[in-house]
Motif scaffolding. Structure first.
Motif, PDB file in Angstrom:
ATOM      1  N   ALA A 212      34.437  29.799 -14.902  1.00  0.00           N
ATOM      2  CA  ALA A 212      35.387  29.211 -13.950  1.00  0.00           C
ATOM      3  C   ALA A 212      35.376  29.868 -12.566  1.00  0.00           C
ATOM      4  N   ASP A 213      35.017  31.152 -12.479  1.00  0.00           N
ATOM      5  CA  ASP A 213      35.162  31.845 -11.185  1.00  0.00           C
ATOM      6  C   ASP A 213      33.931  31.562 -10.298  1.00  0.00           C
ATOM      7  N   LEU A 214      33.892  30.329  -9.793  1.00  0.00           N
ATOM      8  CA  LEU A 214      32.709  29.909  -9.035  1.00  0.00           C
ATOM      9  C   LEU A 214      32.632  30.609  -7.679  1.00  0.00           C
ATOM     10  N   ALA A 215      33.789  31.040  -7.155  1.00  0.00           N
ATOM     11  CA  ALA A 215      33.769  31.754  -5.869  1.00  0.00           C
ATOM     12  C   ALA A 215      33.025  33.084  -6.034  1.00  0.00           C
ATOM     13  N   ALA A 216      33.337  33.829  -7.104  1.00  0.00           N
ATOM     14  CA  ALA A 216      32.628  35.095  -7.352  1.00  0.00           C
ATOM     15  C   ALA A 216      31.150  34.829  -7.646  1.00  0.00           C
ATOM     16  N   LEU A 217      30.895  33.781  -8.410  1.00  0.00           N
ATOM     17  CA  LEU A 217      29.498  33.454  -8.756  1.00  0.00           C
ATOM     18  C   LEU A 217      28.687  33.171  -7.494  1.00  0.00           C
ATOM     19  N   GLU A 218      29.301  32.500  -6.534  1.00  0.00           N
ATOM     20  CA  GLU A 218      28.582  32.181  -5.296  1.00  0.00           C
ATOM     21  C   GLU A 218      28.277  33.436  -4.488  1.00  0.00           C
ATOM     22  N   VAL A 219      29.219  34.377  -4.456  1.00  0.00           N
ATOM     23  CA  VAL A 219      28.970  35.628  -3.729  1.00  0.00           C
ATOM     24  C   VAL A 219      27.757  36.337  -4.353  1.00  0.00           C
ATOM     25  N   ILE A 220      27.742  36.388  -5.682  1.00  0.00           N
ATOM     26  CA  ILE A 220      26.660  37.085  -6.393  1.00  0.00           C
ATOM     27  C   ILE A 220      25.310  36.375  -6.201  1.00  0.00           C
ATOM     28  N   THR A 221      25.295  35.062  -6.381  1.00  0.00           N
ATOM     29  CA  THR A 221      23.997  34.372  -6.319  1.00  0.00           C
ATOM     30  C   THR A 221      23.480  34.295  -4.875  1.00  0.00           C
ATOM     31  N   GLU A 222      24.400  34.205  -3.926  1.00  0.00           N
ATOM     32  CA  GLU A 222      23.967  34.190  -2.520  1.00  0.00           C
ATOM     33  C   GLU A 222      23.271  35.513  -2.193  1.00  0.00           C
ATOM     34  N   SER A 223      23.854  36.599  -2.652  1.00  0.00           N
ATOM     35  CA  SER A 223      23.301  37.924  -2.404  1.00  0.00           C
ATOM     36  C   SER A 223      21.969  38.092  -3.154  1.00  0.00           C
ATOM     37  N   ALA A 224      21.960  37.730  -4.439  1.00  0.00           N
ATOM     38  CA  ALA A 224      20.774  37.956  -5.283  1.00  0.00           C
ATOM     39  C   ALA A 224      19.588  37.123  -4.837  1.00  0.00           C
TER      40      ALA A 224
END
Ligand code: SAM
Length: 282
Positions: A212-224
């Motif tokens: 559910a925490d797509l905001a955190a997921l986006e921060v991580i995948t954008e960085s990775a």
């Protein structure tokens, strides 16, 4: 009910020409549009939403599915009279919304009914619309049947480790299962675009299997994936900094080797990283 003229005749009668600024490439082959419509499944209890119906080549077989309600969202006002005439040929309640699908509230339009969204999307807004629907809270759709540029479709369903694997595949995997259901060569469209297309069918995962925490997921995948050739120890530095922690701490918490590269980590690994990031951020 009125009799519908052939699609090409309707286009000629209404003087409808494809306008590139709206990303218009029409599907005039009614065998192909019938195949796309059949991917929607049983819609007798659902609001069937079509984005960008244009002259109505897909609208016709969608209306023929006899959904509980049909809603068409079209930005280019030139198509509205032809769409009204199309709706008049069917018994289905049919609402035409003139506007930008990026700004429309589908839940309000559907009035509590489950939704199926079908579209031969304009290339310039296709990904943005998909992201809007994946992020929708609550998730009101039970199926999406969407035509994309083939390379973009491949990024949505890309397996871990493949060249196309990245942010879009991981965001999709957090919410839905997705499969390429059919391919359409450029020549299937009028006028033909420069690229081939593919229809992707999305179905939401059961709620307890969604991340559910797509905001955190986006921060991580954008960085990775911003530096996908680097190791995660290096590439996650930007995300870690935003949570005042280090990439090693996040990777250890997620049980991932800091020397690994982003494309080798399955979506579950990114969900674990996003959880660790959220815990660090507080
Ligand atoms: N569905 C038709 C077909 O298959 O022949 C037309 C497809 S054409 C690729 C994309 C359609 O989306 C056009 O009719 C265009 O005007 C419309 N469109 C473009 N951007 C839109 C937006 N943001 N909201 C709603 N419709 C849009």
């Amino acid at each position: 009910m009125t009799e519908l003229p052939p699609l090409r005749e309707m286009i000629a009668d209404h003087g409808l020409r494809a306008d590139k600024s709206f990303g218009q490439h029409f599907l005039l082959d009614l065998n192909l549009t019938a195949k796309i419509a059949s991917l929607c499944g049983d819609v007798s209890d659902a609001a069937l939403i079509e984005v960008g119906p244009g002259p109505g080549g897909l609208t016709r077989p969608l209306l023929a599915l006899s959904p509980k309600q049909m809603i068409a969202i079209e930005m280019d006002a030139r198509f509205i009279p032809a769409l009204v005439a199309t709706g008049d040929a069917f018994n289905t309640p049919f609402e035409i919304v003139e506007g930008d699908a990026l700004k429309v509230d589908e839940a309000a339009l559907a009035g509590g009914k489950p939704c199926v969204i079908a579209s031969n999307l304009p290339y310039n807004v296709g990904t943005a619309l998909l992201i809007k629907w994946l992020k929708a809270e609550p998730l009101i759709w039970r199926r999406l049947v969407l035509m994309f540029q083939k390379e973009v479709a491949e990024r949505m369903v890309a397996p871990t480790g493949s060249k196309a694997y990245g942010r879009l595949a991981i965001l999709t995997a957090a919410v839905a299962s997705a499969r390429i259901a059919l391919k359409a060569p450029a020549r299937a469209f009028t006028p033909p675009p420069k690229v081939d297309s593919a229809v992707v069918v999305f179905e939401p995962l059961p709620e307890n299997r969604r991340f559910a925490d797509l905001a955190a997921l986006e921060v991580i995948t954008e960085s990775a994936f911003g530096q996908r050739r680097k190791t995660l120890r290096k590439s996650l530095g930007m995300a870690a900094g935003k949570a005042s922690t280090s990439s090693e701490v996040l990777l250890t918490a997620a049980g991932i080797d800091p020397g690994a590269r982003a494309e080798t980590i399955a979506p579950d690994g990114f969900f674990a990283l996003a959880r660790a990031w959220r815990a660090a951020k507080g």
